[in-house]
Motif scaffolding. Structure first.
Motif, PDB file in Angstrom:
ATOM      1  N   ASN A  55      10.012  49.653  -5.968  1.00  9.68           N
ATOM      2  CA  ASN A  55      10.983  50.478  -5.254  1.00  9.68           C
ATOM      3  C   ASN A  55      10.357  51.799  -4.807  1.00  9.68           C
ATOM      4  O   ASN A  55      10.581  52.255  -3.677  1.00  9.68           O
ATOM      5  N   ASP A  56       9.577  52.426  -5.673  1.00  8.52           N
ATOM      6  CA  ASP A  56       8.946  53.701  -5.329  1.00  8.52           C
ATOM      7  C   ASP A  56       7.982  53.556  -4.157  1.00  8.52           C
ATOM      8  O   ASP A  56       7.925  54.423  -3.268  1.00  8.52           O
ATOM      9  N   GLU A  57       7.210  52.473  -4.145  1.00 15.69           N
ATOM     10  CA  GLU A  57       6.257  52.273  -3.053  1.00 15.69           C
ATOM     11  C   GLU A  57       6.991  52.029  -1.724  1.00 15.69           C
ATOM     12  O   GLU A  57       6.562  52.516  -0.669  1.00 15.69           O
ATOM     13  N   CYS A  58       8.092  51.299  -1.792  1.00 13.71           N
ATOM     14  CA  CYS A  58       8.885  51.065  -0.584  1.00 13.71           C
ATOM     15  C   CYS A  58       9.515  52.364  -0.099  1.00 13.71           C
ATOM     16  O   CYS A  58       9.511  52.665   1.108  1.00 13.71           O
ATOM     17  N   LEU A  59      10.059  53.148  -1.022  1.00  9.19           N
ATOM     18  CA  LEU A  59      10.673  54.423  -0.650  1.00  9.19           C
ATOM     19  C   LEU A  59       9.645  55.413  -0.121  1.00  9.19           C
ATOM     20  O   LEU A  59       9.952  56.223   0.761  1.00  9.19           O
ATOM     21  N   ASP A  60       8.426  55.345  -0.648  1.00  5.11           N
ATOM     22  CA  ASP A  60       7.368  56.235  -0.173  1.00  5.11           C
ATOM     23  C   ASP A  60       7.097  55.994   1.313  1.00  5.11           C
ATOM     24  O   ASP A  60       6.927  56.951   2.093  1.00  5.11           O
ATOM     25  N   LEU A  61       7.069  54.732   1.718  1.00  7.92           N
ATOM     26  CA  LEU A  61       6.886  54.411   3.137  1.00  7.92           C
ATOM     27  C   LEU A  61       8.078  54.890   3.964  1.00  7.92           C
ATOM     28  O   LEU A  61       7.904  55.504   5.022  1.00  7.92           O
ATOM     29  N   LEU A  62       9.279  54.618   3.472  1.00 11.71           N
ATOM     30  CA  LEU A  62      10.467  55.034   4.223  1.00 11.71           C
ATOM     31  C   LEU A  62      10.551  56.555   4.331  1.00 11.71           C
ATOM     32  O   LEU A  62      10.914  57.094   5.386  1.00 11.71           O
ATOM     33  N   ASP A  63      10.226  57.268   3.256  1.00 11.88           N
ATOM     34  CA  ASP A  63      10.235  58.735   3.300  1.00 11.88           C
ATOM     35  C   ASP A  63       9.238  59.253   4.328  1.00 11.88           C
ATOM     36  O   ASP A  63       9.502  60.250   5.024  1.00 11.88           O
ATOM     37  N   PHE A  64       8.092  58.592   4.411  1.00  8.65           N
ATOM     38  CA  PHE A  64       7.079  58.985   5.403  1.00  8.65           C
ATOM     39  C   PHE A  64       7.618  58.825   6.820  1.00  8.65           C
ATOM     40  O   PHE A  64       7.473  59.719   7.658  1.00  8.65           O
ATOM     41  N   ILE A  65       8.275  57.701   7.083  1.00  9.47           N
ATOM     42  CA  ILE A  65       8.828  57.455   8.417  1.00  9.47           C
ATOM     43  C   ILE A  65       9.961  58.441   8.723  1.00  9.47           C
ATOM     44  O   ILE A  65      10.060  58.973   9.840  1.00  9.47           O
ATOM     45  N   ILE A  66      10.807  58.697   7.738  1.00 10.10           N
ATOM     46  CA  ILE A  66      11.897  59.661   7.927  1.00 10.10           C
ATOM     47  C   ILE A  66      11.324  61.045   8.235  1.00 10.10           C
ATOM     48  O   ILE A  66      11.847  61.777   9.079  1.00 10.10           O
ATOM     49  N   GLY A  67      10.230  61.396   7.561  1.00  5.66           N
ATOM     50  CA  GLY A  67       9.587  62.680   7.818  1.00  5.66           C
ATOM     51  C   GLY A  67       9.091  62.796   9.254  1.00  5.66           C
ATOM     52  O   GLY A  67       9.213  63.863   9.876  1.00  5.66           O
ATOM     53  N   ILE A  68       8.542  61.695   9.776  1.00 11.80           N
ATOM     54  CA  ILE A  68       8.102  61.700  11.179  1.00 11.80           C
ATOM     55  C   ILE A  68       9.289  61.918  12.112  1.00 11.80           C
ATOM     56  O   ILE A  68       9.233  62.706  13.063  1.00 11.80           O
ATOM     57  N   ALA A  69      10.390  61.219  11.829  1.00 14.08           N
ATOM     58  CA  ALA A  69      11.585  61.353  12.663  1.00 14.08           C
ATOM     59  C   ALA A  69      12.140  62.769  12.618  1.00 14.08           C
ATOM     60  O   ALA A  69      12.521  63.344  13.661  1.00 14.08           O
ATOM     61  N   GLN A  70      12.192  63.349  11.429  1.00  7.67           N
ATOM     62  CA  GLN A  70      12.719  64.703  11.295  1.00  7.67           C
ATOM     63  C   GLN A  70      11.828  65.710  12.018  1.00  7.67           C
ATOM     64  O   GLN A  70      12.330  66.648  12.648  1.00  7.67           O
ATOM     65  N   PHE A  87      11.913  45.931 -22.601  1.00  9.45           N
ATOM     66  CA  PHE A  87      12.961  45.544 -21.656  1.00  9.45           C
ATOM     67  C   PHE A  87      13.589  46.777 -21.010  1.00  9.45           C
ATOM     68  O   PHE A  87      13.632  46.902 -19.793  1.00  9.45           O
ATOM     69  N   ALA A  88      14.056  47.701 -21.839  1.00  8.84           N
ATOM     70  CA  ALA A  88      14.868  48.813 -21.334  1.00  8.84           C
ATOM     71  C   ALA A  88      14.083  49.798 -20.485  1.00  8.84           C
ATOM     72  O   ALA A  88      14.660  50.478 -19.629  1.00  8.84           O
ATOM     73  N   GLU A  89      12.777  49.921 -20.715  1.00 10.80           N
ATOM     74  CA  GLU A  89      11.960  50.859 -19.945  1.00 10.80           C
ATOM     75  C   GLU A  89      10.939  50.132 -19.070  1.00 10.80           C
ATOM     76  O   GLU A  89       9.936  50.721 -18.660  1.00 10.80           O
ATOM     77  N   ASP A  90      11.201  48.875 -18.775  1.00 11.41           N
ATOM     78  CA  ASP A  90      10.262  48.114 -17.943  1.00 11.41           C
ATOM     79  C   ASP A  90      10.077  48.804 -16.590  1.00 11.41           C
ATOM     80  O   ASP A  90      11.056  49.143 -15.919  1.00 11.41           O
ATOM     81  N   PRO A  91       8.822  49.017 -16.151  1.00 10.46           N
ATOM     82  CA  PRO A  91       8.583  49.817 -14.949  1.00 10.46           C
ATOM     83  C   PRO A  91       8.412  49.043 -13.647  1.00 10.46           C
ATOM     84  O   PRO A  91       8.305  49.658 -12.577  1.00 10.46           O
ATOM     85  N   MET A  92       8.363  47.708 -13.693  1.00 14.11           N
ATOM     86  CA  MET A  92       7.845  46.994 -12.537  1.00 14.11           C
ATOM     87  C   MET A  92       8.719  47.092 -11.296  1.00 14.11           C
ATOM     88  O   MET A  92       8.220  47.268 -10.176  1.00 14.11           O
ATOM     89  N   TRP A  93      10.064  46.946 -11.435  1.00 14.66           N
ATOM     90  CA  TRP A  93      10.892  47.086 -10.240  1.00 14.66           C
ATOM     91  C   TRP A  93      10.852  48.524  -9.735  1.00 14.66           C
ATOM     92  O   TRP A  93      10.823  48.781  -8.528  1.00 14.66           O
ATOM     93  N   LEU A  94      10.834  49.509 -10.636  1.00 19.92           N
ATOM     94  CA  LEU A  94      10.752  50.905 -10.212  1.00 19.92           C
ATOM     95  C   LEU A  94       9.468  51.153  -9.426  1.00 19.92           C
ATOM     96  O   LEU A  94       9.464  51.917  -8.455  1.00 19.92           O
ATOM     97  N   PHE A  95       8.393  50.503  -9.840  1.00 17.30           N
ATOM     98  CA  PHE A  95       7.123  50.635  -9.126  1.00 17.30           C
ATOM     99  C   PHE A  95       7.252  50.105  -7.699  1.00 17.30           C
ATOM    100  O   PHE A  95       6.861  50.776  -6.728  1.00 17.30           O
TER     101      PHE A  95
END
Length: 308
Positions: A56-71, A46-54
């Motif tokens: 979230n990380d994939e969503c943030l990876d896309l957003l970071d990529f787009i932010i990098g293009i903008a910057q 329960f306490a170290e369940d990874p699924m939501w983090l997984f």
């Protein structure tokens, strides 16, 4: 040298200096070690369940990529054609969109697999499995972002990876404007939305998709997923690991914590024997798991640990 056996607990004493000193606390028989470590591992599910983090990380990876293009656009006054690896920006955006969408699909499949294993282990006549499947189906029905991320994944994986519409515009003195949409026409072709047998609910979803005045915005889907999915994830975890089932493990781990007698530092399992050639191998206990054990044993007066 005294024989301390193969297992025990150690205290990583940070106050003693740098590097911290490992202090011997207690030795365990093999049976004690298995009991304590087994209970601790159960709580980590329960306490170290990874699924939501997984997800979230994939969503943030896309957003970071787009932010990098903008910057890059703001700094260089133009938009790059390719990534540093030589992949076109549009293909890279499509791949990362597919990864983000696929994470929702993986979340669903792994939750069902978890529930099936737990139902079998608990011999609960598939009660846990059915509860989790019901939660997932309800979330698909009620959360549009989750539903369209699942179907976007099906479109990008099974029909056309390039079923996105991406545009970037630059204006002097302004931040770049980046649009990343899914091609609704391609999404509407997935099998889930075109069952062989008529299904009124599915037909309604397909009609909704085809009636949208604009294509699905990937950014809006990501925002909604990040807002709605954490609460849903807590519901799933509570169904998989209800307090009444986990409490006995919490009691054992609290008993383990008491062996440290309130000493300050990092609590560790000793996973092997002491040696004259070097320190004993150890595994540090996660404070979040220990806090979860305290919550299970002491009830609502202890604040339940928030999930990462």
């Amino acid at each position: 040298m005294k024989d301390h056996g193969n297992h025990g607990i150690l205290l990583q004493d940070f106050e003693a200096g740098v590097p911290p000193i490992m202090r011997h606390i207690a030795d365990f028989s093999d049976a004690e070690y298995e009991r304590y470590m087994g209970a601790y591992i159960e709580l980590t599910r329960f306490a170290e369940d990874p699924m939501w983090l997984f997800v979230n990380d994939e969503c943030l990876d896309l957003l970071d990529f787009i932010i990098g293009i903008a910057q890059y656009g703001m700094k260089k006054k133009h938009i790059p054609r390719t990534t540093e690896r030589g992949t076109s920006i549009r293909i890279a955006a499509a791949t990362k969109t597919m990864n983000a969408a696929n994470s929702c699909f993986v979340y669903r499949d792994q939750r069902i697999a978890q529930a099936e294993r737990i139902s079998e282990a608990r011999s609960d006549d598939k009660a846990t499995e059915q509860t989790v499947k019901n939660l997932l189906n309800e979330f698909y029905d009620q959360c549009e972002a989750y539903r369209w991320m699942i179907e976007a994944r099906n479109a990008l994986v099974h029909i056309d990876l390039m079923a996105i519409k991406m545009s970037v515009s630059l204006a002097v003195g302004r931040e770049p404007v980046i649009v990343l949409d899914l091609d609704n026409e391609v999404v509407s072709q997935v099998r889930n939305l075109n069952p062989k047998k008529p299904n009124e609910k599915i037909a309604g979803y397909l009609e909704q998709l085809k009636g949208m005045p604009q294509d699905l915005s990937v950014f809006k889907l990501l925002d909604s997923i990040k807002d709605e999915m954490p609460k849903f994830n807590e519901k799933v975890l509570n169904a998989l690991y209800p307090d009444e089932v986990m409490r006995p493990y919490g009691e054992i781990v609290c008993e383990l914590v008491e062996r440290f007698e309130g000493k300050r530092g990092a609590y560790c399992f000793r996973t092997g024997p002491f040696s004259e050639r070097g320190p004993a191998p150890y595994s540090e206990m996660n404070p979040q798991v220990l806090a979860y054990a305290q919550y299970l044993v002491h009830g609502p007066e202890e604040e339940a640990p928030s999930h990462p």
